[in-house]
Design a protein around this motif. Structure first.
Motif, PDB file in Angstrom:
ATOM      1  N   MET A   1       0.834  -1.203   0.000  1.00 34.31           N
ATOM      2  CA  MET A   1       0.000   0.000   0.000  1.00 34.31           C
ATOM      3  C   MET A   1       0.865   1.248   0.000  1.00 34.31           C
ATOM      4  N   GLY A   2       1.956   1.234   0.837  1.00 32.87           N
ATOM      5  CA  GLY A   2       2.836   2.380   0.922  1.00 32.87           C
ATOM      6  C   GLY A   2       3.472   2.703  -0.417  1.00 32.87           C
ATOM      7  N   GLN A   3       3.955   1.678  -1.107  1.00 32.40           N
ATOM      8  CA  GLN A   3       4.593   1.873  -2.406  1.00 32.40           C
ATOM      9  C   GLN A   3       3.608   2.400  -3.437  1.00 32.40           C
ATOM     10  N   LYS A   4       2.335   1.998  -3.340  1.00 33.61           N
ATOM     11  CA  LYS A   4       1.343   2.423  -4.322  1.00 33.61           C
ATOM     12  C   LYS A   4       1.095   3.924  -4.251  1.00 33.61           C
ATOM     13  N   TRP A   5       0.934   4.474  -3.028  1.00 33.79           N
ATOM     14  CA  TRP A   5       0.685   5.918  -2.943  1.00 33.79           C
ATOM     15  C   TRP A   5       1.914   6.706  -3.372  1.00 33.79           C
ATOM     16  N   VAL A   6       3.110   6.172  -3.111  1.00 34.60           N
ATOM     17  CA  VAL A   6       4.328   6.843  -3.540  1.00 34.60           C
ATOM     18  C   VAL A   6       4.374   6.914  -5.060  1.00 34.60           C
ATOM     19  N   GLU A   7       4.042   5.826  -5.711  1.00 34.18           N
ATOM     20  CA  GLU A   7       4.044   5.800  -7.177  1.00 34.18           C
ATOM     21  C   GLU A   7       3.045   6.807  -7.743  1.00 34.18           C
ATOM     22  N   THR A   8       1.879   6.900  -7.099  1.00 35.17           N
ATOM     23  CA  THR A   8       0.857   7.842  -7.552  1.00 35.17           C
ATOM     24  C   THR A   8       1.344   9.281  -7.428  1.00 35.17           C
TER      25      THR A   8
ATOM     26  N   MET B   1      12.539   7.836  -0.183  1.00 29.75           N
ATOM     27  CA  MET B   1      12.465   8.782   0.923  1.00 29.75           C
ATOM     28  C   MET B   1      11.020   9.039   1.344  1.00 29.75           C
ATOM     29  N   LEU B   2      10.137   9.214   0.365  1.00 29.55           N
ATOM     30  CA  LEU B   2       8.724   9.448   0.685  1.00 29.55           C
ATOM     31  C   LEU B   2       8.126   8.268   1.439  1.00 29.55           C
ATOM     32  N   GLU B   3       8.492   7.064   1.022  1.00 25.59           N
ATOM     33  CA  GLU B   3       7.970   5.875   1.690  1.00 25.59           C
ATOM     34  C   GLU B   3       8.440   5.818   3.141  1.00 25.59           C
ATOM     35  N   ALA B   4       9.733   6.106   3.371  1.00 23.16           N
ATOM     36  CA  ALA B   4      10.266   6.071   4.738  1.00 23.16           C
ATOM     37  C   ALA B   4       9.658   7.168   5.601  1.00 23.16           C
TER      38      ALA B   4
ATOM     39  N   LEU C   1      15.169  13.156   9.976  1.00 19.50           N
ATOM     40  CA  LEU C   1      15.650  12.296   8.886  1.00 19.50           C
ATOM     41  C   LEU C   1      16.372  11.049   9.406  1.00 19.50           C
ATOM     42  N   PRO C   2      17.308  11.150  10.374  1.00 19.97           N
ATOM     43  CA  PRO C   2      17.971   9.930  10.855  1.00 19.97           C
ATOM     44  C   PRO C   2      16.990   8.915  11.441  1.00 19.97           C
ATOM     45  N   THR C   3      15.967   9.409  12.153  1.00 22.78           N
ATOM     46  CA  THR C   3      14.971   8.495  12.728  1.00 22.78           C
ATOM     47  C   THR C   3      14.115   7.861  11.635  1.00 22.78           C
ATOM     48  N   ALA C   4      13.732   8.667  10.648  1.00 26.25           N
ATOM     49  CA  ALA C   4      12.870   8.151   9.576  1.00 26.25           C
ATOM     50  C   ALA C   4      13.589   7.104   8.733  1.00 26.25           C
ATOM     51  N   PHE C   5      14.889   7.308   8.473  1.00 23.17           N
ATOM     52  CA  PHE C   5      15.610   6.403   7.575  1.00 23.17           C
ATOM     53  C   PHE C   5      16.317   5.264   8.295  1.00 23.17           C
ATOM     54  N   GLN C   6      16.390   5.313   9.617  1.00 26.97           N
ATOM     55  CA  GLN C   6      16.799   4.177  10.433  1.00 26.97           C
ATOM     56  C   GLN C   6      18.290   3.833  10.385  1.00 26.97           C
ATOM     57  N   ASP C   7      18.997   4.227   9.341  1.00 29.12           N
ATOM     58  CA  ASP C   7      20.431   3.924   9.289  1.00 29.12           C
ATOM     59  C   ASP C   7      21.181   5.086   8.653  1.00 29.12           C
ATOM     60  N   TRP C   8      22.500   5.129   8.921  1.00 27.61           N
ATOM     61  CA  TRP C   8      23.300   6.254   8.479  1.00 27.61           C
ATOM     62  C   TRP C   8      23.466   6.296   6.969  1.00 27.61           C
TER      63      TRP C   8
ATOM     64  N   THR D   1      20.409   7.885   5.524  1.00 28.36           N
ATOM     65  CA  THR D   1      20.358   9.285   5.965  1.00 28.36           C
ATOM     66  C   THR D   1      21.316  10.134   5.138  1.00 28.36           C
ATOM     67  N   LYS D   2      22.542   9.640   4.935  1.00 25.60           N
ATOM     68  CA  LYS D   2      23.512  10.368   4.108  1.00 25.60           C
ATOM     69  C   LYS D   2      23.003  10.520   2.675  1.00 25.60           C
ATOM     70  N   ALA D   3      22.347   9.477   2.176  1.00 24.18           N
ATOM     71  CA  ALA D   3      21.793   9.548   0.816  1.00 24.18           C
ATOM     72  C   ALA D   3      20.716  10.627   0.724  1.00 24.18           C
ATOM     73  N   ALA D   4      19.927  10.776   1.790  1.00 23.61           N
ATOM     74  CA  ALA D   4      18.901  11.821   1.817  1.00 23.61           C
ATOM     75  C   ALA D   4      19.531  13.209   1.812  1.00 23.61           C
ATOM     76  N   TYR D   5      20.585  13.386   2.604  1.00 34.50           N
ATOM     77  CA  TYR D   5      21.265  14.683   2.625  1.00 34.50           C
ATOM     78  C   TYR D   5      21.883  14.997   1.262  1.00 34.50           C
ATOM     79  N   ARG D   6      22.455  13.989   0.613  1.00 31.51           N
ATOM     80  CA  ARG D   6      23.010  14.207  -0.732  1.00 31.51           C
ATOM     81  C   ARG D   6      21.904  14.594  -1.709  1.00 31.51           C
ATOM     82  N   PHE D   7      20.742  13.975  -1.563  1.00 37.14           N
ATOM     83  CA  PHE D   7      19.593  14.264  -2.428  1.00 37.14           C
ATOM     84  C   PHE D   7      19.206  15.738  -2.296  1.00 37.14           C
ATOM     85  N   PHE D   8      19.063  16.211  -1.061  1.00 37.97           N
ATOM     86  CA  PHE D   8      18.624  17.591  -0.850  1.00 37.97           C
ATOM     87  C   PHE D   8      19.667  18.611  -1.264  1.00 37.97           C
ATOM     88  N   SER D   9      20.947  18.221  -1.250  1.00 39.50           N
ATOM     89  CA  SER D   9      22.004  19.157  -1.641  1.00 39.50           C
ATOM     90  C   SER D   9      22.269  19.135  -3.147  1.00 39.50           C
TER      91      SER D   9
END
Length: 345
Positions: free
Chosen positions: A1-8, A27-30, A39-46, A49-57
């Motif tokens: 279900m989570g993946q479906k709303w992300v795709e939409t 990222m949206l799914e997490a 972000l560190p809590t949502a993504f559960q591992d470093w 989390t680093k990938a998310a920071y790279r994405f935003f930068s």
């Protein structure tokens, strides 16, 4: 279900790189599984989390591109419904604590504790502002955002001092932050693809004469809470003076909760009238008068210790009967949904 709303929500999003598109989906799914978390809590591992920071930068990533898919999904949901679409506009703030706040920007000057000499301590709040438009059905079903603007202020100019020097009604709307109300109205109307179905709903900040004119130009509708006693009829009177002579058409009951969560009931006396509303004196050469509907609803016998409920609405929608006026009051009451959409301060 989570993946479906992300795709939409990301189907209409293109960040220019398939890897960035995939990262956005992950990222949206997490974040969807742990809303409101860091972000560190949502993504559960470093690693994630680093990938998310790279994405935003990444220079190819912006809020417009991230939201592009969601706006497209909102448009599809609007097209799948019938009847009026209420488009609720409002502004919220995101506050942060940073050692170098100028790198983010500021939102306002806040009043803190009282100093010994009697003055109050003031400090600038670091953060971002977001002005958003949320589409809902007339039954209150959320359909998604239709426009959003993000900004911050590099520095502050004392608003009160500025008003003493310059009459705000003489400043072109394009030079004011309040232009955001017009921008969102235009963008949301274009996205919906059916101007006649849209009803743009706003609080007292949206009581802008240029907004009335833009709605007329685009063939769309507005319902806003008034904060200005505008010139009316032939220009020799005002809305308030005309409404003071209008008899009540009946009553309407509203139920609500205060800031402490306590339930309240208010019985409102309803008055409505159609009249000619004129632009501010300094703008009468640029904008023509508008024939609009005014609805005033004022509480009978408010309880001690609580301010009375007083709604003064202005709209270009037809209001010919008491039932029409009540209908518009019920629509305005749905504006609260955008307050609950915004995160707690």
């Amino acid at each position: 279900m989570g993946q479906k709303w992300v795709e939409t929500e990301t189907a209409g999003c293109d960040l220019g790189d398939a890897r960035l598109n995939r990262r956005l989906g992950a990222m949206l799914e997490a974040l969807g599984e742990r809303p409101g978390k860091s972000l560190p809590t949502a993504f559960q591992d470093w690693s994630n989390t680093k990938a998310a920071y790279r994405f935003f930068s990444n220079g190819n990533v912006s809020e417009d591109k991230i939201l592009e898919g969601h706006f497209a999904a909102s448009a599809l949901r609007i097209q799948a419904t019938d009847g009026p679409i209420l488009i609720l506009q409002d502004t919220t703030e995101f506050s942060f604590k940073r050692s170098a706040p100028e790198k983010i920007g500021f939102t306002k000057v806040s009043t803190g504790r009282k100093l010994k000499e009697g003055r109050y301590q003031k400090h600038a709040v670091c953060g971002l502002l977001m002005h958003a438009s949320l589409a809902i059905t007339s039954d209150g079903l959320p359909l998604g955002l239709t426009a959003a603007k993000f900004w911050s202020r590099a520095k502050f100019k004392g608003t009160a001092a500025l008003k003493r020097k310059i009459n705000p009604t003489r400043v072109p709307i394009e030079q004011k932050e309040s232009m955001r109300w017009l921008d969102n109205l235009r963008l949301s109307t274009e996205l919906a693809g059916a101007p006649e179905r849209c009803v743009h709903v706003g609080d007292r900040e949206s009581d802008i004469y240029e907004l009335y004119c833009l709605a007329e130009e685009l063939g769309t509708n507005f319902l806003v809470r008034s904060c200005v006693d505008r010139l009316a009829e032939d220009g020799g009177t005002t809305i308030a003076k005309v409404m003071a002579e209008v008899q009540s058409s009946g009553t309407h009951e509203v139920r609500f909760r205060d800031a402490q969560g306590k339930d309240h009931r208010a019985v409102l006396s309803v008055r409505y009238a159609t009249m000619t509303v004129r632009p501010p004196i300094g703008k009468q050469r640029k904008y023509r008068h508008q024939d609009l509907q005014i609805i005033h609803a004022e509480e009978f016998d408010p309880p001690e210790g609580r301010a009375p409920v007083i709604w003064k609405l202005i709209t270009n929608l037809p209001v010919a009967t008491h039932a029409d006026a009540v209908h518009k009051l019920e629509w305005y009451a749905l504006r609260w949904k955008i307050e609950t959409f915004f995160p707690d301060p």
